[in-house]
Design a protein around this motif. Structure first.
Motif, PDB file in Angstrom:
ATOM      1  N   PRO A  28    -147.581 -81.391  -2.540  1.00  0.00           N
ATOM      2  CA  PRO A  28    -148.921 -81.961  -2.714  1.00  0.00           C
ATOM      3  C   PRO A  28    -149.142 -82.696  -4.033  1.00  0.00           C
ATOM      4  O   PRO A  28    -150.264 -83.114  -4.314  1.00  0.00           O
ATOM      5  CB  PRO A  28    -149.801 -80.718  -2.658  1.00  0.00           C
ATOM      6  N   SER A  29    -148.091 -82.848  -4.868  1.00  0.00           N
ATOM      7  CA  SER A  29    -148.316 -83.445  -6.196  1.00  0.00           C
ATOM      8  C   SER A  29    -148.789 -84.894  -6.090  1.00  0.00           C
ATOM      9  O   SER A  29    -149.532 -85.381  -6.938  1.00  0.00           O
ATOM     10  CB  SER A  29    -147.026 -83.376  -7.017  1.00  0.00           C
ATOM     11  N   GLY A  30    -148.337 -85.615  -5.046  1.00  0.00           N
ATOM     12  CA  GLY A  30    -148.747 -86.999  -4.871  1.00  0.00           C
ATOM     13  C   GLY A  30    -147.898 -87.993  -5.645  1.00  0.00           C
ATOM     14  O   GLY A  30    -148.204 -89.188  -5.669  1.00  0.00           O
ATOM     15  N   ASP A  31    -146.820 -87.501  -6.286  1.00  0.00           N
ATOM     16  CA  ASP A  31    -145.905 -88.427  -6.972  1.00  0.00           C
ATOM     17  C   ASP A  31    -145.483 -89.497  -5.973  1.00  0.00           C
ATOM     18  O   ASP A  31    -145.080 -89.192  -4.849  1.00  0.00           O
ATOM     19  CB  ASP A  31    -144.677 -87.682  -7.489  1.00  0.00           C
ATOM     20  N   CYS A  32    -145.537 -90.757  -6.405  1.00  0.00           N
ATOM     21  CA  CYS A  32    -145.459 -91.861  -5.448  1.00  0.00           C
ATOM     22  C   CYS A  32    -144.390 -92.886  -5.830  1.00  0.00           C
ATOM     23  O   CYS A  32    -144.138 -93.143  -7.007  1.00  0.00           O
ATOM     24  CB  CYS A  32    -146.820 -92.549  -5.363  1.00  0.00           C
ATOM     25  N   LYS A  33    -143.759 -93.441  -4.814  1.00  0.00           N
ATOM     26  CA  LYS A  33    -142.827 -94.548  -4.996  1.00  0.00           C
ATOM     27  C   LYS A  33    -143.093 -95.542  -3.871  1.00  0.00           C
ATOM     28  O   LYS A  33    -143.372 -95.148  -2.741  1.00  0.00           O
ATOM     29  CB  LYS A  33    -141.388 -94.030  -4.937  1.00  0.00           C
ATOM     30  N   THR A  34    -143.025 -96.837  -4.155  1.00  0.00           N
ATOM     31  CA  THR A  34    -143.215 -97.839  -3.108  1.00  0.00           C
ATOM     32  C   THR A  34    -141.977 -98.715  -2.986  1.00  0.00           C
ATOM     33  O   THR A  34    -141.296 -98.989  -3.984  1.00  0.00           O
ATOM     34  CB  THR A  34    -144.433 -98.743  -3.384  1.00  0.00           C
ATOM     35  N   PHE A  35    -141.690 -99.109  -1.756  1.00  0.00           N
ATOM     36  CA  PHE A  35    -140.560 -99.985  -1.450  1.00  0.00           C
ATOM     37  C   PHE A  35    -141.155-101.289  -0.919  1.00  0.00           C
ATOM     38  O   PHE A  35    -141.633-101.340   0.210  1.00  0.00           O
ATOM     39  CB  PHE A  35    -139.656 -99.335  -0.410  1.00  0.00           C
ATOM     40  N   GLN A  36    -141.120-102.314  -1.763  1.00  0.00           N
ATOM     41  CA  GLN A  36    -141.808-103.557  -1.430  1.00  0.00           C
ATOM     42  C   GLN A  36    -140.847-104.561  -0.812  1.00  0.00           C
ATOM     43  O   GLN A  36    -139.678-104.633  -1.188  1.00  0.00           O
ATOM     44  CB  GLN A  36    -142.454-104.150  -2.681  1.00  0.00           C
ATOM     45  N   SER A  37    -141.385-105.311   0.170  1.00  0.00           N
ATOM     46  CA  SER A  37    -140.596-106.353   0.802  1.00  0.00           C
ATOM     47  C   SER A  37    -141.499-107.549   1.050  1.00  0.00           C
ATOM     48  O   SER A  37    -142.622-107.606   0.556  1.00  0.00           O
ATOM     49  CB  SER A  37    -140.003-105.834   2.116  1.00  0.00           C
ATOM     50  N   SER A  38    -141.006-108.505   1.823  1.00  0.00           N
ATOM     51  CA  SER A  38    -141.810-109.692   2.112  1.00  0.00           C
ATOM     52  C   SER A  38    -143.122-109.288   2.767  1.00  0.00           C
ATOM     53  O   SER A  38    -143.229-108.244   3.401  1.00  0.00           O
ATOM     54  CB  SER A  38    -141.032-110.627   3.032  1.00  0.00           C
ATOM     55  N   ALA A  39    -144.108-110.123   2.639  1.00  0.00           N
ATOM     56  CA  ALA A  39    -145.463-109.777   3.082  1.00  0.00           C
ATOM     57  C   ALA A  39    -145.597-109.864   4.609  1.00  0.00           C
ATOM     58  O   ALA A  39    -146.318-110.686   5.147  1.00  0.00           O
ATOM     59  CB  ALA A  39    -146.472-110.694   2.418  1.00  0.00           C
ATOM     60  N   CYS A  40    -144.840-109.016   5.314  1.00  0.00           N
ATOM     61  CA  CYS A  40    -144.999-108.884   6.765  1.00  0.00           C
ATOM     62  C   CYS A  40    -144.952-107.400   7.107  1.00  0.00           C
ATOM     63  O   CYS A  40    -144.452-106.587   6.330  1.00  0.00           O
ATOM     64  CB  CYS A  40    -143.922-109.657   7.520  1.00  0.00           C
ATOM     65  N   GLN A  41    -145.470-107.041   8.254  1.00  0.00           N
ATOM     66  CA  GLN A  41    -145.637-105.638   8.621  1.00  0.00           C
ATOM     67  C   GLN A  41    -144.326-104.855   8.608  1.00  0.00           C
ATOM     68  O   GLN A  41    -143.295-105.348   9.070  1.00  0.00           O
ATOM     69  CB  GLN A  41    -146.227-105.542  10.033  1.00  0.00           C
ATOM     70  N   LEU A  86    -133.563 -94.196  -1.052  1.00  0.00           N
ATOM     71  CA  LEU A  86    -134.849 -93.582  -1.399  1.00  0.00           C
ATOM     72  C   LEU A  86    -134.921 -93.186  -2.876  1.00  0.00           C
ATOM     73  O   LEU A  86    -135.999 -93.224  -3.472  1.00  0.00           O
ATOM     74  CB  LEU A  86    -135.105 -92.360  -0.513  1.00  0.00           C
ATOM     75  N   LYS A  87    -133.779 -92.819  -3.463  1.00  0.00           N
ATOM     76  CA  LYS A  87    -133.792 -92.401  -4.864  1.00  0.00           C
ATOM     77  C   LYS A  87    -133.906 -93.608  -5.795  1.00  0.00           C
ATOM     78  O   LYS A  87    -134.698 -93.616  -6.735  1.00  0.00           O
ATOM     79  CB  LYS A  87    -132.524 -91.609  -5.178  1.00  0.00           C
ATOM     80  N   GLN A  88    -133.131 -94.643  -5.503  1.00  0.00           N
ATOM     81  CA  GLN A  88    -133.125 -95.831  -6.360  1.00  0.00           C
ATOM     82  C   GLN A  88    -134.293 -96.771  -6.068  1.00  0.00           C
ATOM     83  O   GLN A  88    -134.666 -97.601  -6.903  1.00  0.00           O
ATOM     84  CB  GLN A  88    -131.807 -96.601  -6.184  1.00  0.00           C
ATOM     85  N   GLY A  89    -134.848 -96.669  -4.869  1.00  0.00           N
ATOM     86  CA  GLY A  89    -135.948 -97.553  -4.487  1.00  0.00           C
ATOM     87  C   GLY A  89    -135.493 -98.973  -4.209  1.00  0.00           C
ATOM     88  O   GLY A  89    -136.271 -99.916  -4.322  1.00  0.00           O
ATOM     89  N   LYS A  90    -134.207 -99.136  -3.848  1.00  0.00           N
ATOM     90  CA  LYS A  90    -133.654-100.465  -3.614  1.00  0.00           C
ATOM     91  C   LYS A  90    -133.183-100.604  -2.171  1.00  0.00           C
ATOM     92  O   LYS A  90    -132.763 -99.635  -1.538  1.00  0.00           O
ATOM     93  CB  LYS A  90    -132.467-100.720  -4.554  1.00  0.00           C
ATOM     94  N   ALA A  91    -133.225-101.846  -1.683  1.00  0.00           N
ATOM     95  CA  ALA A  91    -132.698-102.135  -0.354  1.00  0.00           C
ATOM     96  C   ALA A  91    -131.180-102.289  -0.457  1.00  0.00           C
ATOM     97  O   ALA A  91    -130.677-103.160  -1.173  1.00  0.00           O
ATOM     98  CB  ALA A  91    -133.323-103.403   0.204  1.00  0.00           C
ATOM     99  N   ILE A  92    -130.446-101.413   0.261  1.00  0.00           N
ATOM    100  CA  ILE A  92    -128.980-101.478   0.257  1.00  0.00           C
ATOM    101  C   ILE A  92    -128.502-102.626   1.141  1.00  0.00           C
ATOM    102  O   ILE A  92    -127.570-103.347   0.804  1.00  0.00           O
ATOM    103  CB  ILE A  92    -128.384-100.148   0.768  1.00  0.00           C
ATOM    104  N   HIS A  93    -129.144-102.781   2.296  1.00  0.00           N
ATOM    105  CA  HIS A  93    -128.792-103.845   3.238  1.00  0.00           C
ATOM    106  C   HIS A  93    -130.058-104.477   3.803  1.00  0.00           C
ATOM    107  O   HIS A  93    -131.055-103.791   4.032  1.00  0.00           O
ATOM    108  CB  HIS A  93    -127.963-103.309   4.405  1.00  0.00           C
ATOM    109  N   THR A  94    -130.008-105.772   4.028  1.00  0.00           N
ATOM    110  CA  THR A  94    -131.033-106.475   4.786  1.00  0.00           C
ATOM    111  C   THR A  94    -130.333-107.130   5.970  1.00  0.00           C
ATOM    112  O   THR A  94    -129.462-107.987   5.777  1.00  0.00           O
ATOM    113  CB  THR A  94    -131.758-107.535   3.941  1.00  0.00           C
ATOM    114  N   ILE A  95    -130.669-106.702   7.168  1.00  0.00           N
ATOM    115  CA  ILE A  95    -129.974-107.153   8.379  1.00  0.00           C
ATOM    116  C   ILE A  95    -130.884-108.095   9.144  1.00  0.00           C
ATOM    117  O   ILE A  95    -132.018-107.748   9.494  1.00  0.00           O
ATOM    118  CB  ILE A  95    -129.582-105.954   9.265  1.00  0.00           C
TER     119      ILE A  95
END
Length: 412
Positions: A188-201, A228-237
């Motif tokens: 419940p701590s709410g610690d947050c990370k976001t994974f951002q990509s192009s502006a589509c759903q 999930l740990k690094q917050g980076k995209a490993i592959h874009t397919i």
């Protein structure tokens, strides 16, 4: 004239009744008593009514209900359902009435009402240990509740919500939104990370079994494998010609199967990011939208755990079973209405489907034949889940109900 004269002649003669039309109208109870004395089966001069259905037969067809229990607390369509993974004894359902309910599948008793949402609850799911339940509405309001104490322990608001999923072995929650972001919180701590990509759903997502990566499908037809740990995209397919609708991972997470509105399903190696195969029900490698922009959308996909088979469910009512080794179409199972979801049993070659005609069906993927069919809903089934030993299914429907079905099979 007497109030009533009744002459009953046996053999080939008819029953004659003379009724005084001026007399008082008989009470319903009196009519019921009198009808009990009439022999409806005496057919000496019976009119041939072959081909006609009696009202009882028609009602029986309309009211066929194979379920063991019906949960009717929702006052609008029920959009989602899941079982608690620890015991499989609790269900959580979310609906158009802006509520989620946690209830016992044995008797339908409500243990927790998840209130306070501002829009239809389209996501509701238990944490890996069944201690917590998360509910999310279309507007992006997400709430987490402690099942034992029935208290809300955390809430957060994001953009329009597309999907919501718990981590397989930690109190960590992932969500995908309409603006393309994927959010991850410790609860419940709410610690947050976001994974951002192009502006589509970010239309669909799945945390892989290793708990370290997530696969996310997007509206532009791309699939990303995230660390999930690094917050980076490993592959874009890239490869799909339309929005992703669904995806599933095999048991060890080495392979992912994707589905799209382009009518195609692709097999992806999550380690290399390479597309290994493309499947479509008509045998073609890809399908281009027609002049109206319509294709036979893939609605659900899944891997068999015990055989090298995958299943793909299409909007036109086709369930296609493919061989992973040869990439060949093994079976095409026809439904009268569009499919919504498929699920494989954990330890068999049985695949179940729910469809827009309100029926739940079990199929033998080895032969392509239907094993059984379960009815009871008056509208489409929008979601369903099956317990670990595949002895019962719980459905969510547009008829405002959730039902529990006992799955009987000859080999059990």
């Amino acid at each position: 004239m007497d109030e009533r004269q009744e002459v009953e002649l046996h053999g080939d003669e008819e029953i004659i009744e003379v009724i005084d039309l001026n007399s008082a109208e008989p009470e319903p109870e009196d009519l019921a008593d009198e009808l009990e004395d009439v022999d409806f089966e005496d057919s000496a001069n019976q009119v041939d009514d072959e081909g006609w259905e009696t009202e009882d037969e028609m009602e029986a067809e309309e009211e066929q209900d194979d379920s063991e229990l019906t949960f009717s607390k929702h006052t609008g369509s029920v959009f989602c359902v899941s079982l608690d993974p620890a015991t499989n004894s609790l269900a959580v359902t979310g609906g158009e009435d802006d509520k989620a309910y946690v209830w016992r599948v044995s008797d339908g008793e409500v243990l927790l009402e998840c209130a306070g949402h501002k829009d239809s609850v389209t996501c509701a799911t238990f944490s890996h240990d069944s201690a917590l339940v998360a509910s999310g509405d279309m507007s992006g309001l997400i709430k987490v509740w402690k099942v034992e104490t029935k208290e809300e322990i955390w809430s957060f608001e994001v953009g329009d919500l597309e999907w919501l999923e718990w981590h397989p072995c930690a109190p960590v929650l992932l969500a995908g939104t309409n603006d393309g972001n994927v959010w991850m919180w410790k609860i419940p701590s709410g610690d947050c990370k976001t994974f951002q990509s192009s502006a589509c759903q970010a239309t669909c997502g799945k945390i892989l079994p290793d708990g370290k990566r997530a696969v996310v499908g997007y509206d532009d037809g791309t699939v990303r494998v995230w660390d999930l740990k690094q917050g980076k995209a490993i592959h874009t397919i890239k490869g799909h010609q339309g929005a992703l609708t669904c995806l599933a991972a095999n048991k060890d997470g080495s392979l992912v199967l994707t589905g799209s509105v382009d009518g195609c399903s692709k097999l992806v190696n999550t380690t290399t990011g390479k597309v290994l195969a493309a499947f479509s029900a008509d045998g073609a490698q890809t399908r281009v939208p027609n002049d109206e922009g319509e294709t036979n959308s893939v609605e659900s996909v899944g891997f068999c755990n015990i055989l090298p088979l995958v299943a793909v469910a299409y909007l036109d009512g086709t369930l296609a079973v493919f061989d992973l080794t040869t990439q060949a179409l093994r079976h095409r199972c026809h439904h009268e209405a569009g499919l919504v979801q498929l699920l494989w049993e954990e330890s068999s070659s049985v695949v179940s489907t729910c469809s827009l005609d309100g029926a739940l069906r079990l199929w033998d993927a080895r032969t392509g034949s239907m094993i059984s069919e379960y009815r009871g809903h008056a509208a489409e089934i929008l979601s369903f889940t099956i317990n670990r030993d595949a002895s019962l299914a719980v459905t969510a429907s547009g008829d405002n109900q959730s039902k529990v079905f006992c799955l009987q099979r000859p080999d059990r």
